[in-house]
Each structure stands twice: as structure tokens, then as C-alpha cells.
Design a protein around this motif. Sequence first.
Motif, PDB file in Angstrom:
ATOM      1  N   LEU A  88      -0.920   1.712  -8.229  1.00 39.65           N
ATOM      2  CA  LEU A  88      -0.039   0.668  -8.728  1.00 39.65           C
ATOM      3  C   LEU A  88      -0.528  -0.665  -8.172  1.00 39.65           C
ATOM      4  CD1 LEU A  88       3.588   2.078  -8.263  1.00 39.65           C
ATOM      5  CD2 LEU A  88       2.362   1.719 -10.418  1.00 39.65           C
ATOM      6  N   ILE A 120       5.818   0.921 -14.828  1.00 42.61           N
ATOM      7  CA  ILE A 120       6.453  -0.287 -14.305  1.00 42.61           C
ATOM      8  C   ILE A 120       5.466  -1.453 -14.394  1.00 42.61           C
ATOM      9  CG2 ILE A 120       5.717  -0.066 -11.889  1.00 42.61           C
ATOM     10  CD1 ILE A 120       8.761  -0.607 -11.194  1.00 42.61           C
ATOM     11  N   PHE A 143      10.418  -5.248  -8.593  1.00 39.81           N
ATOM     12  CA  PHE A 143      11.711  -5.828  -8.969  1.00 39.81           C
ATOM     13  C   PHE A 143      11.878  -7.210  -8.333  1.00 39.81           C
ATOM     14  CE2 PHE A 143      12.219  -1.293  -9.612  1.00 39.81           C
ATOM     15  CZ  PHE A 143      12.945  -1.225 -10.784  1.00 39.81           C
ATOM     16  N   PRO A 148       4.847   7.258  -7.971  1.00 38.02           N
ATOM     17  CA  PRO A 148       5.061   5.855  -8.283  1.00 38.02           C
ATOM     18  C   PRO A 148       4.768   5.482  -9.728  1.00 38.02           C
ATOM     19  CG  PRO A 148       3.014   6.132  -7.097  1.00 38.02           C
ATOM     20  CD  PRO A 148       3.636   7.499  -7.204  1.00 38.02           C
ATOM     21  N   GLY A 149       5.478   4.517 -10.211  1.00 37.41           N
ATOM     22  CA  GLY A 149       5.066   3.800 -11.402  1.00 37.41           C
ATOM     23  C   GLY A 149       5.633   4.273 -12.709  1.00 37.41           C
ATOM     24  N   SER A 150       6.319   5.408 -12.691  1.00 39.88           N
ATOM     25  CA  SER A 150       6.910   5.836 -13.951  1.00 39.88           C
ATOM     26  C   SER A 150       8.319   6.326 -13.657  1.00 39.88           C
ATOM     27  CB  SER A 150       6.068   6.947 -14.560  1.00 39.88           C
ATOM     28  OG  SER A 150       6.018   8.031 -13.658  1.00 39.88           O
ATOM     29  N   PRO A 198      12.307   6.693 -13.334  1.00 40.54           N
ATOM     30  CA  PRO A 198      13.453   5.785 -13.211  1.00 40.54           C
ATOM     31  C   PRO A 198      13.084   4.327 -12.919  1.00 40.54           C
ATOM     32  CG  PRO A 198      13.927   7.859 -12.114  1.00 40.54           C
ATOM     33  CD  PRO A 198      12.480   7.899 -12.526  1.00 40.54           C
ATOM     34  N   PRO A 199      12.186   4.039 -11.976  1.00 39.81           N
ATOM     35  CA  PRO A 199      11.925   2.616 -11.739  1.00 39.81           C
ATOM     36  C   PRO A 199      11.355   1.921 -12.970  1.00 39.81           C
ATOM     37  CG  PRO A 199      11.074   3.936  -9.924  1.00 39.81           C
ATOM     38  CD  PRO A 199      11.479   4.893 -11.004  1.00 39.81           C
ATOM     39  N   ALA A 200      10.467   2.589 -13.685  1.00 42.95           N
ATOM     40  CA  ALA A 200       9.873   1.963 -14.867  1.00 42.95           C
ATOM     41  C   ALA A 200      10.941   1.692 -15.927  1.00 42.95           C
ATOM     42  CB  ALA A 200       8.769   2.849 -15.443  1.00 42.95           C
ATOM     43  N   ARG A 201      11.838   2.664 -16.103  1.00 46.27           N
ATOM     44  CA  ARG A 201      12.886   2.450 -17.115  1.00 46.27           C
ATOM     45  C   ARG A 201      13.814   1.300 -16.719  1.00 46.27           C
ATOM     46  NH1 ARG A 201      12.619   8.055 -17.335  1.00 46.27           N
ATOM     47  NH2 ARG A 201      14.466   8.300 -16.012  1.00 46.27           N
ATOM     48  N   LEU A 202      14.177   1.228 -15.450  1.00 43.11           N
ATOM     49  CA  LEU A 202      15.021   0.115 -14.994  1.00 43.11           C
ATOM     50  C   LEU A 202      14.318  -1.222 -15.194  1.00 43.11           C
ATOM     51  CD1 LEU A 202      16.539   1.177 -11.535  1.00 43.11           C
ATOM     52  CD2 LEU A 202      17.719   1.039 -13.738  1.00 43.11           C
ATOM     53  N   PHE A 203      13.092  -1.282 -14.702  1.00 49.29           N
ATOM     54  CA  PHE A 203      12.308  -2.523 -14.754  1.00 49.29           C
ATOM     55  C   PHE A 203      12.119  -2.973 -16.200  1.00 49.29           C
ATOM     56  CE2 PHE A 203       8.429  -4.943 -14.963  1.00 49.29           C
ATOM     57  CZ  PHE A 203       8.348  -5.664 -13.790  1.00 49.29           C
TER      58      PHE A 203
END
Lengths: 347, 347
Positions: free
Chosen positions: B334, B293, B109, A19-21, A23-28
Motif C-alpha cells: 500500500l 483504498i 482516511f 491491507p487495502g481492501s 471494509p477500509p476500502a469500502r468506507l474510504f
Amino acid sequence: MTTADRSPGRHPGVGRVRPGSGPPARLFNSAVASYAVVTAWEVGLLDEMRASGRLDIPRFAREHDLHEPSVRAVLQALEWAEVVRVTDDADEAKPGDAFAEVYATKGFFGWLLGGCGELLRTGGTVARGGSQGRARIRRDAGRIGTGTADFGRQFIDPVLHRMLEEIDYTCVVDLGCGNGDRLVSAVLARPGSRGVGVDIAPDAIEAARRRVAEAGLLDRVALVEADARRLEPRPEFADVDLATCFLMGHDFWPREDCVAVLAGLRTVFPRLRDVALGDTYRSGEAPGPELPILTLGFEYVHALMGRYVPSLDEWRDVFPDSGWRCHAEHDVTLPPNTKIFHLVPAC
Amino acid sequence: MTTADRSPGRHPGVGRVRPGSGPPARLFNSAVASYAVVTAWEVGLLDEMRASGRLDIPRFAREHDLHEPSVRAVLQALEWAEVVRVTDDADEAKPGDAFAEVYATKGFFGWLLGGCGELLRTGGTVARGGSQGRARIRRDAGRIGTGTADFGRQFIDPVLHRMLEEIDYTCVVDLGCGNGDRLVSAVLARPGSRGVGVDIAPDAIEAARRRVAEAGLLDRVALVEADARRLEPRPEFADVDLATCFLMGHDFWPREDCVAVLAGLRTVFPRLRDVALGDTYRSGEAPGPELPILTLGFEYVHALMGRYVPSLDEWRDVFPDSGWRCHAEHDVTLPPNTKIFHLVPAC
């Protein structure tokens, strides 16, 4: 609950969570930075940085009556995206590696987030069937106009102006004239010519009137508040021999409606000889890493609104059935998947 | 105009434009995909895909009464971000490489875009000085609650539950109880214990009441609509010996206000012996590529709202002056930069 959520998934692709880094971090973070582009543009920060090559942060906030912590937050988000660099003493910002490209494309961000952000935010409700969802469609026409004007001026208008040099016209109508910029340019480019601007939005007609007045063209340009898809002949239309129409052609569809609108132009504008129809068509591209700007958002927004976006082939196919021949197709750099069709009467 | 726009810049960093791809496209497409995550979550698409490992697109749209072109647009945006893969015949979608991570972090998100999207969209107006801009601050409390509940349940509650096992309590108050989930868990975890939920939002109190009723705890849990920063002693508070407070501690600041709120807890809850205060602190991190994130969006949103976010050192420093001693600090995975402080009376 938490054990299940963090265990390896039951299906391929639903794997262990880191969690937390990634793809989701880049999107967010990209979503935050995209909003920062819009806000930085709207408060004058991007223009100040482009003009001066630097920004004195406290002074900029003071002179523009801006909340300094908000300005700093915007800069922090822009720094993440390498649009700016903030100096070590944190009171000065300079353009980053991505500044020039983001500056040039800021209109797309303004269109997407300033113009369509509330539609995107309520997408879950809008996507629900029936009139309840549909009734939630809310866009900001003014900011859509500002966004499209910004990229249109840079990337579309130069191509249009080269086209117009080769067209013999005395009276030009711009269908969906927005703030009037394009119409004013076309009239100014041809000594003695006249113009008519048509737009469905009262605010656009007001803005266009101001633009026409600034250009000293009130005696040569008429403005008509009307739906370009449902025009009737009028005295102002009698001498129109060139029509321009940009970034709204897809609103003429579905096909049978588009045929009717295009065929109707020859009745509404009896002397019409040339049409410059510029629009973005459905890409058909798979959404891979090379996907350029706009396409994904353009198709997403129009899907939510239930508006059809025709493909290039569908455009090419509709002209003959509407009494027009496509004399030439002109590509523009941006938006991607966009052509200016030069139409002439088929007979 | 266009010549100037496309010429090499006058300043370092304002260089030649290679429009339409690279950084601006990635930012723009990421913003679209981020909204697609929120919409896919809200219409049940993410849960369906997680449960089934696949999605029959037409059937899903039909069964959920959704506009199929909108569902396809959402999937196209998710495919760009590798959250899903759409099969060649385009009627089925499967989880992509980023699915599990995005599923786990969907609450962030939802918080950013569903909860704070309209604030971000109007950032330019909000950032303007004076009350005019401030008056434009609009957030969606319900969707903020849904977002924070989703990541709280996965990442914060397990740490809290381990903490609670070591605390002797008979009556727990949750300050800012939201939908009541956390409070219900704490009461259920300790046979015979009672609970009090405090929230400023009437909708939250309503939701919490439903949650408490579902859990069959109406006789053990009281709900109080009140601002946790301005509490007065009440009969319901008399036996409270444990207070929990999550993701709202920064609202107690600036410092002198926070001292007053924390010190006041001992008056309002005369038998209070333990406090579990969980909050996200100011990161102080430079916004580099490894930024996780939430951080960027959390600090951006709070800056726009004019809310101070204290650093870890500022938190550590405020407890002694408020009559509390920090007995332990518990890290959570997180959100990043988040601790649960276990406070006990200083004397």
C-alpha cells in the motif's frame, strides 16, 4: 515498528492486517463517492442526468464552464457507487442502479458534507473540552438550508400539506422559515390567508423575501429576523393562528428551555390554535447494517455541537408541561425517526 | 413537485424511489464513519484501544479532556462500521472485526478527510472554470503529512529499507522530506553517512529539524527549505550520492517538466548515483467493487487540483529521456498502484 504493526494483535479483535481492501476500502471509497454526490448536485450534473437520462461529458463540462477532469473524477466516484455508468468510449454517462435513490436523498448528503463537512473535519479539535474546541464549530448555513429544503420538499411537505387541509387557519407563522418555500406554500394553499416568516439568519430572511416576492405575496407575508426561541409579541404576530416549525425543535432543548419556548408561543401569538411541529428525534437504535440514512450523521453532528437531541418519549412528555396537547402524530418517510406533532392548546 | 419526484422515472435507471435505506444509507453512514476514524485517531482513541484492547469510555473522555457525548458519537459511528463494539452497559468499547484493518489504514482516511476534506467539500466551486474556482483549493498540509507518514512508515519504508541495504551511499537527500522520519532512518541505517532534507513547507522543515535533533543527528543532517522541482546546486548538495523522493513525483509532471526535473538532478547533485523514486501512478482501473483504498480519492483530489497523475507506462517512458535507467521496480503493498523505481544514470 512495521513488524509490530503487521503482526497478529495482542488482543482479540486486533488481528492480522489484510491491507487495502475490504471494509477500509469500502468506507474510504464511500466517503469519496458521498462528496461526489454533493459536487455533482451542486454543479447541476444530477439534474441534467435526471432530465436527459444521459450526460455528454465534454459538452456538459463546456456548457457549465467546468474543469472536465474534475467532472470525470466525480463521475468515476459516482460510478464506483453505481450512481452512474460511464460508457465504454468514456464520453457519456448514464444513470446507474442507485441513481434514483441517491437523487432523492441528495439533500442528506448536502446537509452532512456541504453543510457540516468542516465541523466533521475538525471533530478532533471540537471534541476537546473547553471553549477552544467549541470555538471551532463551523457549519455552512446556506448549504444546510439547501440540503434540508431538498428532502423537506419531497418527504415532509406532502404530509404537512395533508395536515393543513384539516386545519382552519387565516395567518400562519413559520418558525425557522429558511428560504420561505414552506411558508409560501402554506399561504398559497389557503386563499386570503396571511403569513409571517421568522428566521435568525439574515441570509435566510433575504432568500425568503425573494421567494415571497416571486410568489407575488409581499402584501400578505411579513418576514422577521429573530431567534424563534426568544420571541416577544409584535404587531405582525397578533393574528397568527397556526404555527409551523420544522427540523429545529431540538434547538429548543434542554427540557426546561423547551417548556419555556413552547409555553411562550401562546403569549407571543395570542390567537394561536394549532402548531405543526416536525422534528427528528433521537433514534435509540443500535447502529446495525439496517440503519437508514441521516440518523448516524444527525446524532454525530449534534453531539459534536453539544446540542441535545430529545427522544420521542421526551417530546411526548414535554407537551403537557408546556400547555399543549398532542392532537395527532404524523409520520414522514424521511428523515427517519421524524414526526410532525399536531399540537393544540391543552385548555 | 412531489408527485413528479416520487413517480417512476422517465428514463431507464431513473426508477421508483425506495427512500432511506440501501445504497444511499450505506454511502452516507460510511462517510460519517470515515470521519469518525479520523477523529478517533486524532484524539488518541484508536491508539488507546490498540494498546489496551478496550476503552473505558467515561474515563477516556475525562483523561483526555474530551466532550464525552462527542466520544460516544464517534464510537457509535465506528460501531456501525464494525470498527468497535460498545458493550451493553455502554461504558466500554472493544475492537470490532474491522479494527485492525482500519487501524492500519487510518493514514489514508487522515489524508483524504483531515488533509483534503475542505477541498472535497468545496468541490463544486473548485471545479468551476477559471481562477475563481482554482483559488478555492485548500488543503491541510500538516494533516496530509501525518496521514502519509502513517501509511508510509508501515507499508513503504520496509521496502525502501531493503532497497537501501543494496545501495552504496554516503550522503542521502530526501526530496519532500516532510517530518524527516524517512531521512533520519536512512542516515541511521548507514554508519557515518550524512543527509540533506528538502521541503517546500516551512512547517515541514521545522518538524524535520526537531526530528533530526531528537535523533542526535544535527551534525550529520542539513535541512533546506526549497521547491524540489526548482533546485540549484548548493554546497550541501555536493556530496549527495543517493536521492529518495516519495509520493511527490507526480508533482513533477506534465511530462516535459518531469524530464527537466529528473535531468536536472544530475546537475544539482553532481555525485548522484542512485535515486529511489516512490510514487502512486494512475490506476486505469474501472471503479468496481474490488477497488482498493486510496485510488479513487487520490485521483479525485488530484483532478480537482488540476494535477496530472501519470500512468505506470508514462513513468517508464520518461526515465530514458531524462538521462536515467530504471534498474529495478519495487512494489509496495500500500498504497495500491505504487512502485519504488530504482534509477541509475543512463550513461
